[in-house]
Design a protein around this motif. Sequence first.
Motif, PDB file in Angstrom:
ATOM      1  N   GLY A 106       0.812  -1.211   0.000  1.00  0.00           N
ATOM      2  CA  GLY A 106       0.000   0.000   0.000  1.00  0.00           C
ATOM      3  C   GLY A 106       0.844   1.259   0.000  1.00  0.00           C
ATOM      4  N   SER A 107       2.153   1.112   0.247  1.00  0.00           N
ATOM      5  CA  SER A 107       3.045   2.276   0.245  1.00  0.00           C
ATOM      6  C   SER A 107       3.028   2.993  -1.098  1.00  0.00           C
ATOM      7  N   ALA A 108       2.993   2.219  -2.180  1.00  0.00           N
ATOM      8  CA  ALA A 108       3.049   2.814  -3.511  1.00  0.00           C
ATOM      9  C   ALA A 108       1.832   3.705  -3.769  1.00  0.00           C
ATOM     10  N   SER A 109       0.657   3.279  -3.297  1.00  0.00           N
ATOM     11  CA  SER A 109      -0.554   4.085  -3.485  1.00  0.00           C
ATOM     12  C   SER A 109      -0.467   5.379  -2.691  1.00  0.00           C
ATOM     13  N   ARG A 110       0.004   5.297  -1.456  1.00  0.00           N
ATOM     14  CA  ARG A 110       0.147   6.506  -0.629  1.00  0.00           C
ATOM     15  C   ARG A 110       1.183   7.444  -1.231  1.00  0.00           C
ATOM     16  N   PHE A 111       2.268   6.865  -1.751  1.00  0.00           N
ATOM     17  CA  PHE A 111       3.315   7.673  -2.363  1.00  0.00           C
ATOM     18  C   PHE A 111       2.783   8.391  -3.609  1.00  0.00           C
ATOM     19  N   ALA A 112       2.025   7.674  -4.434  1.00  0.00           N
ATOM     20  CA  ALA A 112       1.464   8.284  -5.643  1.00  0.00           C
ATOM     21  C   ALA A 112       0.539   9.443  -5.278  1.00  0.00           C
ATOM     22  N   ALA A 113      -0.264   9.273  -4.231  1.00  0.00           N
ATOM     23  CA  ALA A 113      -1.161  10.335  -3.782  1.00  0.00           C
ATOM     24  C   ALA A 113      -0.367  11.538  -3.280  1.00  0.00           C
ATOM     25  N   GLU A 114       0.742  11.255  -2.587  1.00  0.00           N
ATOM     26  CA  GLU A 114       1.594  12.335  -2.083  1.00  0.00           C
ATOM     27  C   GLU A 114       2.209  13.128  -3.229  1.00  0.00           C
ATOM     28  N   ILE A 115       2.715  12.427  -4.227  1.00  0.00           N
ATOM     29  CA  ILE A 115       3.318  13.102  -5.380  1.00  0.00           C
ATOM     30  C   ILE A 115       2.263  13.898  -6.136  1.00  0.00           C
ATOM     31  N   MET A 138       9.221  -1.265  -6.294  1.00  0.00           N
ATOM     32  CA  MET A 138       9.481  -1.082  -7.715  1.00  0.00           C
ATOM     33  C   MET A 138       8.469  -0.131  -8.358  1.00  0.00           C
ATOM     34  N   ALA A 139       7.220  -0.166  -7.883  1.00  0.00           N
ATOM     35  CA  ALA A 139       6.210   0.760  -8.407  1.00  0.00           C
ATOM     36  C   ALA A 139       6.581   2.203  -8.076  1.00  0.00           C
ATOM     37  N   MET A 140       7.051   2.437  -6.846  1.00  0.00           N
ATOM     38  CA  MET A 140       7.463   3.784  -6.464  1.00  0.00           C
ATOM     39  C   MET A 140       8.673   4.229  -7.275  1.00  0.00           C
ATOM     40  N   ALA A 141       9.601   3.312  -7.533  1.00  0.00           N
ATOM     41  CA  ALA A 141      10.781   3.636  -8.327  1.00  0.00           C
ATOM     42  C   ALA A 141      10.385   4.109  -9.719  1.00  0.00           C
ATOM     43  N   LYS A 142       9.428   3.423 -10.335  1.00  0.00           N
ATOM     44  CA  LYS A 142       9.000   3.795 -11.686  1.00  0.00           C
ATOM     45  C   LYS A 142       8.317   5.161 -11.700  1.00  0.00           C
ATOM     46  N   LEU A 143       7.542   5.466 -10.663  1.00  0.00           N
ATOM     47  CA  LEU A 143       6.912   6.776 -10.584  1.00  0.00           C
ATOM     48  C   LEU A 143       7.965   7.868 -10.404  1.00  0.00           C
ATOM     49  N   VAL A 144       8.948   7.606  -9.557  1.00  0.00           N
ATOM     50  CA  VAL A 144      10.043   8.565  -9.355  1.00  0.00           C
ATOM     51  C   VAL A 144      10.751   8.844 -10.677  1.00  0.00           C
ATOM     52  N   ARG A 145      11.023   7.794 -11.446  1.00  0.00           N
ATOM     53  CA  ARG A 145      11.703   7.977 -12.726  1.00  0.00           C
ATOM     54  C   ARG A 145      10.816   8.724 -13.726  1.00  0.00           C
ATOM     55  N   ASP A 146       9.548   8.379 -13.773  1.00  0.00           N
ATOM     56  CA  ASP A 146       8.629   9.056 -14.699  1.00  0.00           C
ATOM     57  C   ASP A 146       8.541  10.548 -14.416  1.00  0.00           C
ATOM     58  N   ALA A 168      16.862   3.081  -6.788  1.00  0.00           N
ATOM     59  CA  ALA A 168      17.331   2.993  -8.176  1.00  0.00           C
ATOM     60  C   ALA A 168      16.485   3.823  -9.128  1.00  0.00           C
ATOM     61  N   GLY A 169      15.266   4.191  -8.727  1.00  0.00           N
ATOM     62  CA  GLY A 169      14.401   4.959  -9.606  1.00  0.00           C
ATOM     63  C   GLY A 169      14.814   6.403  -9.793  1.00  0.00           C
ATOM     64  N   GLY A 170      15.670   6.913  -8.919  1.00  0.00           N
ATOM     65  CA  GLY A 170      16.061   8.315  -9.009  1.00  0.00           C
ATOM     66  C   GLY A 170      16.745   8.654 -10.330  1.00  0.00           C
ATOM     67  N   LEU A 171      16.370   9.789 -10.904  1.00  0.00           N
ATOM     68  CA  LEU A 171      17.035  10.226 -12.131  1.00  0.00           C
ATOM     69  C   LEU A 171      18.507  10.472 -11.848  1.00  0.00           C
ATOM     70  N   THR A 172      18.786  11.064 -10.693  1.00  0.00           N
ATOM     71  CA  THR A 172      20.139  11.103 -10.139  1.00  0.00           C
ATOM     72  C   THR A 172      20.057  10.488  -8.757  1.00  0.00           C
ATOM     73  N   ARG A 173      21.143   9.832  -8.332  1.00  0.00           N
ATOM     74  CA  ARG A 173      21.110   9.065  -7.076  1.00  0.00           C
ATOM     75  C   ARG A 173      22.388   9.343  -6.283  1.00  0.00           C
ATOM     76  N   THR A 174      22.231   9.779  -5.063  1.00  0.00           N
ATOM     77  CA  THR A 174      23.384  10.057  -4.217  1.00  0.00           C
ATOM     78  C   THR A 174      23.213   9.369  -2.866  1.00  0.00           C
ATOM     79  N   GLU A 216      16.385  -1.421 -16.453  1.00  0.00           N
ATOM     80  CA  GLU A 216      15.583  -0.282 -16.885  1.00  0.00           C
ATOM     81  C   GLU A 216      15.979   0.997 -16.156  1.00  0.00           C
ATOM     82  N   MET A 217      16.405   0.859 -14.909  1.00  0.00           N
ATOM     83  CA  MET A 217      16.803   2.022 -14.116  1.00  0.00           C
ATOM     84  C   MET A 217      18.267   2.430 -14.352  1.00  0.00           C
ATOM     85  N   GLY A 218      18.984   1.674 -15.189  1.00  0.00           N
ATOM     86  CA  GLY A 218      20.377   2.005 -15.474  1.00  0.00           C
ATOM     87  C   GLY A 218      21.355   1.504 -14.437  1.00  0.00           C
ATOM     88  N   VAL A 219      20.945   0.491 -13.665  1.00  0.00           N
ATOM     89  CA  VAL A 219      21.801  -0.096 -12.623  1.00  0.00           C
ATOM     90  C   VAL A 219      22.285  -1.459 -13.107  1.00  0.00           C
TER      91      VAL A 219
END
Length: 264
Positions: A106-115, A138-146, A168-174, A216-219
Amino acid sequence: MRYLSRFDDGEVVRWAFRGMLIGAIGVLALDLRDLSRENGWWAPEAVLPAAPSDPILPPVVQTNAPIPPDDPRRFVTAGEDILARPLTFTLGSGGVLSAEGSIDPGSASRFAAEIEARGEYVKTVSLNSPGGALDDAMAMAKLVRDKGIATEIADGAICASSCPLLFAGGLTRTAGYKAAVGVHQFYAASQTPTAPAQAMSDAQATTARISRHLIEMGVDPSLWLHALDTPPQALYYFSPDELAKYKLVTTPVATAQKAGTKPG
């Protein structure tokens, strides 16, 4: 030898690697069967509710054993009670959205609502999580990348289990030098015992999904070999050099180390 000479060296190496991977998955399937019978290394309340056959990367397991001096857990600042809570989000200054707690179904749904609610204010997601539900990570990672959002793991934070797949979904990752980033094997959260053959099939399918996700995430998907080698009740922590080697970070974290010193 005459039989092997019929194949070129590259083909022999590829088949050898495939055999090694299948063997590792076979051992994992047996581990999954034993875990389903015993379930003695984690508290029942730590297993989050999930639909049958949902792959789960269990959160970090704490032990009373002394922490080695080179173990990044010694830098972790959040208490276990905070990390055990379901993932929560807090927007701070500079567009940094803090995501702290376990990745529950359910984290992914809450995260999508937050974004969706925050719109373009979120520039970076700062992670502090012991992991949990694989599909949600992985769902949250894809939303972050999108959305073109960056990810970070600050000094003193932990990102383990399924959390690196979100990271891994971050466009840049530190990641900070004092961040703890680790992986281990998953298990299938099921209400009924799973036959070994089905467990092996599920393990192979899930490993393939994780590998495709990392690509897909470049890792570098070779990163996940460390997870296959590490049982669920343990963690393999990456060094700063390994984070760069596997391209899990896009910015090297060991600048001071390369100069011959370490941050204090």
